[in-house]
Scaffold this motif. Sequence first.
Motif: not given
Length: 299
Positions: A158, A161, A266, A292, A296, A299
């Motif tokens: 991922p 988002r 995502s 990422s 994010m 995350s």
Amino acid sequence: MIDKLEYFIALAREKHFGKAAEDCGITQPTLSAGIRQLEDMLGVMLVQRGSRFQGLTPEGQRVLEWARRIVGDARTMKEEMRAARFGLGGHIRIAAIPTALAMVSQLTTPFREKHPDVTFTVISRTSVEVLAALENFDIDAGISYLDNEPLGKVTAVPIYRESYQLITSVGSRFSERESVTWAEVGGLPLCLLTSDMQNRRIINQHLAQAGITVQPTLESNSMIVLFSHIRTGKWASIMPLNLSQILGFSEPIRSIPIVEPQASHSVGLIAAQREPHTPLIAALLHEARALSRIMMPLS
């Protein structure tokens, strides 16, 4: 044997002997002979034959799974030996969903700064096409949604988002609002991506949850077409926040958060599930994980 497996994979992909031969850079008789030799070697019929390609036999379907695995491993071995001898270099083919195209540079630019001998091809594809191209070795990696529709057997990282904004012109309905609801957006003259795009299916889902049946006044598979219509001041659209931020919308265009609910999905990098990955793909996955952590951080 590897070359014959590659012929077989091409035939399964193209479903046409002539097109498969052209894709492999050989004549049709050479491809047909190679498939027959593979059948003789394995002792089973792989292809249902007639005046034209009629599909794979059940044994052919099973062999196709093995062929993809074997060819993938052979390519990984060759690339690993090349990297050991010359360092990381080569070419990476990436297919991305249209809404993610604008952010691909955030992945490729730092990657190439670390590995200057690597070149890229980036193409736009639907999420379904990304998965098919990955399975058929037409691309090395994809950028697509990770949590909305099944992905199958892939390695996924991922990256960010995707949340949604109403993109509209100054002076239009709701243009002075700090937020709008999905129900309110459904009443506007919308231009949206076509229904073969997963982004459109996601938008349809959220509008349906708000009791709205979406009826766009214009559909296109091109973001450029959507942008040009929004700028006329007569149309509005629903686009991801990250896309509007990268494009830097300013007057006379406004980007307004859509709430009730404030939905997000995502998006990330996907590659064929294979261990080990080629050195290039392993490095690209590493770069995606680094990106990422920036995009994010929780995350």
